[in-house]
Enzyme design. Structure first.
Site, PDB file in Angstrom:
ATOM      1  N   ARG A 106       0.878  -1.187   0.000  1.00  0.00           N
ATOM      2  CA  ARG A 106       0.000   0.000   0.000  1.00  0.00           C
ATOM      3  C   ARG A 106       0.905   1.223   0.000  1.00  0.00           C
ATOM      4  O   ARG A 106       1.714   1.418   0.906  1.00  0.00           O
ATOM      5  CB  ARG A 106      -0.901  -0.001   1.236  1.00  0.00           C
ATOM      6  CG  ARG A 106      -1.652   1.296   1.412  1.00  0.00           C
ATOM      7  CD  ARG A 106      -2.733   1.229   2.460  1.00  0.00           C
ATOM      8  NE  ARG A 106      -3.877   0.471   1.989  1.00  0.00           N
ATOM      9  CZ  ARG A 106      -5.100   0.533   2.525  1.00  0.00           C
ATOM     10  NH1 ARG A 106      -5.332   1.336   3.552  1.00  0.00           N
ATOM     11  NH2 ARG A 106      -6.090  -0.190   2.048  1.00  0.00           N
ATOM     12  N   HIS A 133      -7.549   0.539  -6.183  1.00  0.00           N
ATOM     13  CA  HIS A 133      -7.720  -0.332  -5.013  1.00  0.00           C
ATOM     14  C   HIS A 133      -8.394  -1.624  -5.508  1.00  0.00           C
ATOM     15  O   HIS A 133      -9.553  -1.902  -5.181  1.00  0.00           O
ATOM     16  CB  HIS A 133      -8.576   0.393  -3.968  1.00  0.00           C
ATOM     17  CG  HIS A 133      -8.490  -0.187  -2.590  1.00  0.00           C
ATOM     18  ND1 HIS A 133      -7.668  -1.258  -2.266  1.00  0.00           N
ATOM     19  CD2 HIS A 133      -9.129   0.149  -1.433  1.00  0.00           C
ATOM     20  CE1 HIS A 133      -7.820  -1.535  -0.981  1.00  0.00           C
ATOM     21  NE2 HIS A 133      -8.699  -0.709  -0.452  1.00  0.00           N
ATOM     22  N   GLN A 136     -10.140  -4.197  -3.168  1.00  0.00           N
ATOM     23  CA  GLN A 136     -11.432  -3.717  -2.678  1.00  0.00           C
ATOM     24  C   GLN A 136     -12.526  -4.050  -3.691  1.00  0.00           C
ATOM     25  O   GLN A 136     -13.599  -4.538  -3.320  1.00  0.00           O
ATOM     26  CB  GLN A 136     -11.354  -2.193  -2.459  1.00  0.00           C
ATOM     27  CG  GLN A 136     -12.638  -1.572  -1.987  1.00  0.00           C
ATOM     28  CD  GLN A 136     -12.991  -1.959  -0.559  1.00  0.00           C
ATOM     29  OE1 GLN A 136     -12.184  -1.796   0.342  1.00  0.00           O
ATOM     30  NE2 GLN A 136     -14.186  -2.495  -0.341  1.00  0.00           N
ATOM     31  N   ASP A 227     -17.394   6.630  -0.887  1.00  0.00           N
ATOM     32  CA  ASP A 227     -16.092   6.552  -0.209  1.00  0.00           C
ATOM     33  C   ASP A 227     -15.817   7.948   0.342  1.00  0.00           C
ATOM     34  O   ASP A 227     -16.510   8.917  -0.021  1.00  0.00           O
ATOM     35  CB  ASP A 227     -15.020   6.121  -1.243  1.00  0.00           C
ATOM     36  CG  ASP A 227     -13.613   6.011  -0.655  1.00  0.00           C
ATOM     37  OD1 ASP A 227     -13.485   5.917   0.593  1.00  0.00           O
ATOM     38  OD2 ASP A 227     -12.638   6.018  -1.437  1.00  0.00           O
ATOM     39  N   CYS A 267     -16.505   1.382   1.207  1.00  0.00           N
ATOM     40  CA  CYS A 267     -15.296   0.570   1.445  1.00  0.00           C
ATOM     41  C   CYS A 267     -14.796   0.697   2.883  1.00  0.00           C
ATOM     42  O   CYS A 267     -14.059  -0.164   3.341  1.00  0.00           O
ATOM     43  CB  CYS A 267     -14.208   0.962   0.454  1.00  0.00           C
ATOM     44  SG  CYS A 267     -13.781   2.709   0.534  1.00  0.00           S
ATOM     45  N   ARG A 295     -13.647  -8.784   2.086  1.00  0.00           N
ATOM     46  CA  ARG A 295     -12.249  -8.499   1.756  1.00  0.00           C
ATOM     47  C   ARG A 295     -11.397  -9.737   2.025  1.00  0.00           C
ATOM     48  O   ARG A 295     -10.523 -10.094   1.244  1.00  0.00           O
ATOM     49  CB  ARG A 295     -11.719  -7.328   2.617  1.00  0.00           C
ATOM     50  CG  ARG A 295     -12.364  -5.979   2.375  1.00  0.00           C
ATOM     51  CD  ARG A 295     -12.060  -5.444   0.990  1.00  0.00           C
ATOM     52  NE  ARG A 295     -10.634  -5.436   0.700  1.00  0.00           N
ATOM     53  CZ  ARG A 295      -9.782  -4.483   1.088  1.00  0.00           C
ATOM     54  NH1 ARG A 295     -10.209  -3.449   1.762  1.00  0.00           N
ATOM     55  NH2 ARG A 295      -8.491  -4.537   0.764  1.00  0.00           N
TER      56      ARG A 295
HETATM   57  N1   CP Z   1     -11.250  -0.368   2.752  1.00  0.00           N
HETATM   58  C1   CP Z   1      -9.971  -0.383   3.131  1.00  0.00           C
HETATM   59  O1   CP Z   1      -9.043  -0.568   2.324  1.00  0.00           O
HETATM   60  O2   CP Z   1      -9.813  -0.211   4.471  1.00  0.00           O
HETATM   61  P1   CP Z   1      -8.437  -0.003   5.216  1.00  0.00           P
HETATM   62  O3   CP Z   1      -7.898   1.340   4.814  1.00  0.00           O
HETATM   63  O4   CP Z   1      -8.792  -0.065   6.677  1.00  0.00           O
HETATM   64  O5   CP Z   1      -7.498  -1.097   4.811  1.00  0.00           O
HETATM   65  N1  NVA Z   2     -10.061   6.465  -1.132  1.00  0.00           N
HETATM   66  C1  NVA Z   2      -9.650   6.072   0.182  1.00  0.00           C
HETATM   67  C2  NVA Z   2      -9.875   4.611   0.387  1.00  0.00           C
HETATM   68  C3  NVA Z   2      -9.535   4.084   1.737  1.00  0.00           C
HETATM   69  C4  NVA Z   2      -9.740   2.619   1.862  1.00  0.00           C
HETATM   70  C5  NVA Z   2      -8.202   6.435   0.401  1.00  0.00           C
HETATM   71  O1  NVA Z   2      -7.391   6.246  -0.519  1.00  0.00           O
HETATM   72  O2  NVA Z   2      -7.859   6.918   1.476  1.00  0.00           O
END
Ligand code: CP
Ligand code: NVA
Length: 309
Positions: A106, A133, A136, A227, A267, A295
């Site tokens: 990430r 993502h 997701q 989101d 999400c 997930r």
């Molecule tokens: N939805 C999601 O990716 O959650 P986190 O940021 O908690 O991993």
């Molecule tokens: N769009 C959000 C998703 C978090 C799971 C971010 O990137 O922070």
């Protein structure tokens, strides 16, 4: 299983990295894991996690998924490893390839993820970048399939920022032939590259619709999705975005304009009463926590495909 398994030892950096058949296969496998219909073991296999941004669901669901496969996880905190002190990605990637069997990353710039993948000899998974993502999206479409048992005639409307989550929903939706509508304020449309790619996948049917009107977009929709308005890394834009996204909250009034059996997805994490009201999150139509659970099942399926021979 798809035979031969074309996903073995592949990267999953984008929803574009898999075919329609492969997404369907992953979702089927995920359902089988969830219903305990199969048991696949990857004993002694190790998943490395490199998270440059915060995470609850992605981190824990990967850890539990790997443990359910009989393997283990190493969480490489960039703050306490040499990653945070600036060791080049190409060095880290080559070293970790010799310890781990698969790596989930990430990070911010999607190009950094691609750099890891370039140097890694083991599969690299996108656990979220600024662009996409894709893990997701697998869980999202698994949740949608559980509800509607088919993707045909499903209309998914995403209300909010044309961000990483929206991008993967669009691309995976295109693979599955789902009508995807995006309603966002002007200037927050999805990336033109993503839109173009989705249109290429849809071929003749133009099932991707971008608008700036949430009320028109939700009309007849089966899935309402949102989101956060400000993603991780956009903390300095929060005030401006809160103003720009005024009118884009999923509230009970907006829900009444969708199909009467429409489900609500997010999400997570959510900012209640910004992009979604507390009442809608807690409503009967919400599948948000089932989606979060999924997930784990989707990633268990993904891992088992990438790790298999
Ligand atoms: N939805 C999601 O990716 O959650 P986190 O940021 O908690 O991993
Ligand atoms: N769009 C959000 C998703 C978090 C799971 C971010 O990137 O922070």
């Amino acid at each position: 299983m798809l035979k031969p398994n074309k996903l073995a030892n592949k990267n999953f950096l984008s929803s574009l990295d898999i075919s329609t058949n492969e997404v369907i296969h992953i979702l089927e496998l995920a359902k089988n894991f969830k219903n305990k219909k199969i048991n696949i073991e990857f004993k002694n296999k190790v998943l490395g996690l490199i998270f440059d941004k915060s995470s609850t669901r992605t981190r824990v669901s990967f850890q539990v998924a790997m443990s359910r496969l009989g393997g283990t996880t190493i969480d490489l905190n960039p703050k306490t490893s040499q990653i945070g002190r600036g060791e080049p990605i190409k060095d880290t990637a080559r070293v970790l390839s010799r310890y781990c069997d698969v790596i989930a990353i990430r990070t911010f710039d999607h190009s950094n993820l691609e750099e890891y993948a370039k140097w890694s000899t083991k599969p690299v998974i996108n656990a979220l970048t600024d662009l996409e993502h894709p893990c997701q999206a697998l869980a999202d479409y698994l949740t949608i399939h559980e509800e509607f048992h088919d993707f045909k005639d499903v209309i998914l409307t995403f209300i909010g920022d044309g961000n990483n989550v929206a991008h993967s929903l669009i691309l995976c939706g295109a693979l599955l032939g789902v009508e995807v509508r995006i309603a966002c304020p002007k200037g927050y449309e999805p990336d033109p590259f993503v839109i173009q790619k989705a249109r290429e996948i849809y071929k003749i049917d133009n099932l991707l619709k971008i608008s700036n009107d949430p009320y028109a977009a939700v009309n007849g929709s089966n899935v309402l999705y949102t989101d956060v308005w400000s993603s991780m890394g956009e903390e300095d834009q929060k005030k401006e975005k809160d103003t720009d996204f005024d009118g884009f909250t999923i509230d009970s009034d907006l829900v009444t304009k969708a199909d009467k059996d429409a489900i609500i997805l997010h999400c997570l994490p959510a900012y209640r009463n910004k992009e979604i009201t507390d009442a809608v999150m807690e409503s009967e139509n919400s599948r948000i926590f089932q989606q979060a659970e999924n997930r784990m099942h989707a990633q268990q399926a993904l891992l088992s495909c990438l790790l298999s021979k």
